[in-house]
Design an enzyme around this catalytic site. Structure first.
Site, PDB file in Angstrom:
ATOM      1  N   HIS A 302      74.414  35.768  -2.352  1.00 28.42           N
ATOM      2  CA  HIS A 302      74.073  34.359  -2.123  1.00 28.42           C
ATOM      3  C   HIS A 302      72.904  33.966  -2.999  1.00 28.42           C
ATOM      4  O   HIS A 302      71.990  34.776  -3.214  1.00 28.42           O
ATOM      5  CB  HIS A 302      73.714  34.125  -0.648  1.00 28.42           C
ATOM      6  CG  HIS A 302      73.829  32.682  -0.268  1.00 28.42           C
ATOM      7  ND1 HIS A 302      72.818  31.782  -0.481  1.00 28.42           N
ATOM      8  CD2 HIS A 302      74.855  32.005   0.262  1.00 28.42           C
ATOM      9  CE1 HIS A 302      73.228  30.600  -0.079  1.00 28.42           C
ATOM     10  NE2 HIS A 302      74.458  30.693   0.380  1.00 28.42           N
ATOM     11  N   ASP A 359      81.161  33.579   4.360  1.00 30.02           N
ATOM     12  CA  ASP A 359      82.604  33.651   4.130  1.00 30.02           C
ATOM     13  C   ASP A 359      83.189  35.033   4.395  1.00 30.02           C
ATOM     14  O   ASP A 359      84.402  35.200   4.392  1.00 30.02           O
ATOM     15  CB  ASP A 359      82.921  33.244   2.675  1.00 30.02           C
ATOM     16  CG  ASP A 359      82.606  31.784   2.430  1.00 30.02           C
ATOM     17  OD1 ASP A 359      82.919  30.972   3.306  1.00 30.02           O
ATOM     18  OD2 ASP A 359      82.027  31.467   1.375  1.00 30.02           O
TER      19      ASP A 359
HETATM   20  N1  CMC Z   1      80.015  41.341  -6.271  1.00 29.84           N
HETATM   21  C1  CMC Z   1      79.490  42.090  -7.254  1.00 29.84           C
HETATM   22  N2  CMC Z   1      78.362  41.766  -7.933  1.00 29.84           N
HETATM   23  C2  CMC Z   1      77.756  40.622  -7.603  1.00 29.84           C
HETATM   24  C3  CMC Z   1      78.250  39.779  -6.582  1.00 29.84           C
HETATM   25  C4  CMC Z   1      79.423  40.184  -5.891  1.00 29.84           C
HETATM   26  N3  CMC Z   1      79.934  39.412  -4.928  1.00 29.84           N
HETATM   27  N4  CMC Z   1      77.452  38.694  -6.458  1.00 29.84           N
HETATM   28  C5  CMC Z   1      76.490  38.846  -7.376  1.00 29.84           C
HETATM   29  N5  CMC Z   1      76.660  40.010  -8.057  1.00 29.84           N
HETATM   30  C6  CMC Z   1      75.776  40.569  -9.099  1.00 29.84           C
HETATM   31  C7  CMC Z   1      75.922  39.822 -10.411  1.00 29.84           C
HETATM   32  O1  CMC Z   1      76.889  40.418 -11.222  1.00 29.84           O
HETATM   33  C8  CMC Z   1      74.524  39.918 -10.970  1.00 29.84           C
HETATM   34  O2  CMC Z   1      74.359  41.236 -11.453  1.00 29.84           O
HETATM   35  P1  CMC Z   1      73.374  41.511 -12.727  1.00 29.84           P
HETATM   36  O3  CMC Z   1      72.002  41.158 -12.282  1.00 29.84           O
HETATM   37  O4  CMC Z   1      73.562  42.955 -13.026  1.00 29.84           O
HETATM   38  O5  CMC Z   1      73.890  40.628 -13.841  1.00 29.84           O
HETATM   39  C9  CMC Z   1      73.622  39.806  -9.737  1.00 29.84           C
HETATM   40  O6  CMC Z   1      74.419  40.309  -8.655  1.00 29.84           O
HETATM   41  C10 CMC Z   1      73.179  38.381  -9.435  1.00 29.84           C
HETATM   42  O7  CMC Z   1      74.354  37.564  -9.337  1.00 29.84           O
HETATM   43  P2  CMC Z   1      74.464  36.074  -9.858  1.00 29.84           P
HETATM   44  O8  CMC Z   1      75.889  35.784 -10.144  1.00 29.84           O
HETATM   45  O9  CMC Z   1      73.453  35.841 -10.948  1.00 29.84           O
HETATM   46  O10 CMC Z   1      73.958  35.307  -8.569  1.00 29.84           O
HETATM   47  P3  CMC Z   1      74.155  33.768  -8.264  1.00 29.84           P
HETATM   48  O11 CMC Z   1      73.037  33.382  -7.391  1.00 29.84           O
HETATM   49  O12 CMC Z   1      74.345  33.008  -9.529  1.00 29.84           O
HETATM   50  O13 CMC Z   1      75.564  33.717  -7.496  1.00 29.84           O
HETATM   51  C11 CMC Z   1      77.154  33.845  -5.765  1.00 29.84           C
HETATM   52  C12 CMC Z   1      75.668  33.675  -6.111  1.00 29.84           C
HETATM   53  C13 CMC Z   1      77.322  33.581  -4.279  1.00 29.84           C
HETATM   54  C14 CMC Z   1      77.986  32.818  -6.536  1.00 29.84           C
HETATM   55  C15 CMC Z   1      77.584  35.289  -6.124  1.00 29.84           C
HETATM   56  O14 CMC Z   1      76.865  36.205  -5.334  1.00 29.84           O
HETATM   57  C16 CMC Z   1      79.098  35.510  -5.950  1.00 29.84           C
HETATM   58  O15 CMC Z   1      79.862  35.248  -6.868  1.00 29.84           O
HETATM   59  N6  CMC Z   1      79.543  35.963  -4.735  1.00 29.84           N
HETATM   60  C17 CMC Z   1      80.966  36.083  -4.465  1.00 29.84           C
HETATM   61  C18 CMC Z   1      81.538  34.729  -4.104  1.00 29.84           C
HETATM   62  C19 CMC Z   1      81.121  34.292  -2.721  1.00 29.84           C
HETATM   63  O16 CMC Z   1      81.179  35.057  -1.765  1.00 29.84           O
HETATM   64  N7  CMC Z   1      80.745  33.011  -2.604  1.00 29.84           N
HETATM   65  C20 CMC Z   1      80.367  32.398  -1.318  1.00 29.84           C
HETATM   66  C21 CMC Z   1      78.904  32.068  -1.267  1.00 29.84           C
HETATM   67  S1  CMC Z   1      78.338  31.705   0.417  1.00 29.84           S
HETATM   68  C22 CMC Z   1      79.181  30.271   0.869  1.00 29.84           C
HETATM   69  C23 CMC Z   1      78.701  29.072   0.144  1.00 29.84           C
HETATM   70  O17 CMC Z   1      77.675  28.535   0.538  1.00 29.84           O
HETATM   71  O18 CMC Z   1      79.354  28.665  -0.784  1.00 29.84           O
END
Ligand code: CMC
Length: 424
Positions: A302, A359
């Site tokens: 998140h 989720d």
């Molecule tokens: N599985 C594997 N690696 C992950 C995941 C995951 N679900 N989420 C983040 N990472 C890794 C990402 O690859 C990055 O690694 P590194 O630092 O080595 O490059 C690090 O963790 C930080 O991730 P980010 O993508 O920069 O983080 P963000 O804040 O931009 O994204 C997120 C947040 C929720 C989009 C992401 O965690 C994700 O894609 N999660 C899966 C989709 C999901 O469950 N979404 C629902 C969110 S909660 C409901 C809502 O409010 O929408």
């Protein structure tokens, strides 16, 4: 608190600091470009405050979520979705008389204009219900045009909350080819939605109180989450003074993406895939850690929560309770628990502060309640609706509101002369 100081190109700029009611600190950069020529650069807006808001407070480090000051844990256990709708839209909890009036007004606006049924007929059978919802909600503005009169806006807010569940249930009935079931005024908001989803004309339908209560709690957990992607979209679109329905429709589209509300559908599909593959979830954990695989553990991570998502804690417990109350077992719940156990002890997930989000467990509960998988994100939208509305309304009434218009850092070509096509 004193001003922040920025040193840039040998000059010093004083930037005012603002402090919120929970001591959140922001540096006001609105005048920065005018004085220094520089802009604040923050792709993904992870560090940008786009507004001041009195609706929802989140502390991601401590796992705190409050709507209008009330902790999510208390609202989920003790309140009802309709009461939380009132809280969001009016800024305070209702007394008994206010609650009854609000509930009855909502009940009286649930019918759709009969002409809207024709739109449903035009959609293909397997069309995703989020596509249908987004276009049906914006279509409401053709039936209920907006004026600047606050009373008329309030009426459209009521209409939208009341009709959204009818639209959602009709979208589902259309997708399975069953006749539409009209709203019933003697049922609760959630009970009526279940009745419109699952009743068939030939048979009597009793709303299960266990399912009604569980769904009500799920909706409360989704009501608002401050300036997330879909809410910011609602505010962004609304900042051009687009009407309520058009702004919310844009929010529905933003929510649909798999990184946002679409994740609940993706979580269930992922769990089903792992099950069909023999249940070896460690293989999928390895894939999630390998960036080249393009696979993410859906329902994990998140932008704001870096300790735990309080909604996920409530839902994990609720998944157990709901399944046992309904006398159901779901092997997907075991797979989900297994994935969570591994992730919470794995350095990749621990070091990146990746925990289950809202989720991760919600899909398992929706499934136990009989909600089909491609309706999961519609359920998220149904819950998020009062939050979007409250945020849109707050923005509209904010005297400091300006049209949202970010800047950019241009990295393209410098000026060059046009060359006619026969000379290229
Ligand atoms: N599985 C594997 N690696 C992950 C995941 C995951 N679900 N989420 C983040 N990472 C890794 C990402 O690859 C990055 O690694 P590194 O630092 O080595 O490059 C690090 O963790 C930080 O991730 P980010 O993508 O920069 O983080 P963000 O804040 O931009 O994204 C997120 C947040 C929720 C989009 C992401 O965690 C994700 O894609 N999660 C899966 C989709 C999901 O469950 N979404 C629902 C969110 S909660 C409901 C809502 O409010 O929408």
């Amino acid at each position: 608190m004193s001003n922040a100081t920025l040193n840039l190109n040998g000059k010093t700029y004083e930037l005012p600091v603002i402090v919120g009611s929970e001591n959140e600190v922001g540096v006001n950069v609105t005048k920065l470009r005018g004085t220094s020529g520089a802009i604040a650069y923050d792709p993904g807006y992870g560090n940008t405050g786009s507004c001041q808001s009195a609706i929802t407070f989140i502390n991601g480090e401590e796992g705190i979520l409050r709507y209008r000051g009330y902790p999510i844990e208390q609202l989920a256990k003790q309140s009802s979705f309709v009461e939380v709708c009132y809280l969001m839209v009016n800024g305070k909890l209702p007394n008994q008389a206010e609650y009854e009036t609000f509930k009855n007004t909502l009940t009286r606006h649930t019918l759709l204009h009969e002409d809207m049924k024709k739109f449903f007929e035009g959609y293909p059978r397997g069309g995703h219900p989020m596509a249908v919802m987004s276009s049906m909600v914006t279509s409401l503005s053709a039936f209920y045009p907006e004026s600047d009169d606050p009373e008329a806006i309030n009426l459209n807010i009521i209409r939208l909350i009341a009709k959204f569940k009818t639209l959602a249930a009709f979208a589902y009935k259309k997708s399975i080819g069953q006749p539409y079931i009209y709203p019933r005024n003697d049922l609760s908001y959630t009970g009526d939605f279940l009745h419109m989803m699952f009743a068939v004309p030939a048979e009597p339908y009793e709303v299960s109180p266990i399912i009604e209560k569980a769904l009500d709690m799920l909706l409360i957990l989704h009501v608002d989450h401050e300036q997330n992607c879909s809410t910011s979209t609602v505010r962004m679109v609304g900042s051009s003074q687009a009407n309520l329905f058009a702004s919310i429709s844009a929010g529905i589209s933003a929510l649909w993406g798999p990184l946002h509300g679409g994740a609940n559908q993706k979580v269930l599909e992922m769990l089903e895939m792992i099950q069909a593959d023999g249940g070896d979830y460690s293989k999928y954990m390895d894939m999630a850690k390998d960036k080249s695989s393009g696979f993410r553990l859906m329902g994990f991570g998140h932008r704001v929560y870096k300790n735990f998502d309080p909604r996920a804690l409530i839902l994990k417990e609720a998944a157990d309770d709901v399944l046992s109350e309904l006398g159901k077992e779901d092997p997907l719940l075991d797979i989900a628990r297994g994935l969570e156990d591994i992730a919470l002890n794995d350095d990749y997930f621990v070091s990146r502060k990746l925990y289950p989000n809202v989720d991760f467990y919600s899909g398992i509960i929706y499934r136990a309640l009989g909600i089909p998988v491609d309706m999961f994100t519609v359920m998220f939208a149904l819950g998020r609706l009062p939050g979007w509305i409250a945020q849109w309304h707050e923005m509209r009434n904010d005297p400091s509101m300006r049209i949202n218009r970010p800047r950019q850092i241009y990295i393209g070509e410098g000026a060059r002369d046009y060359v006619s096509i026969d000379k290229r």
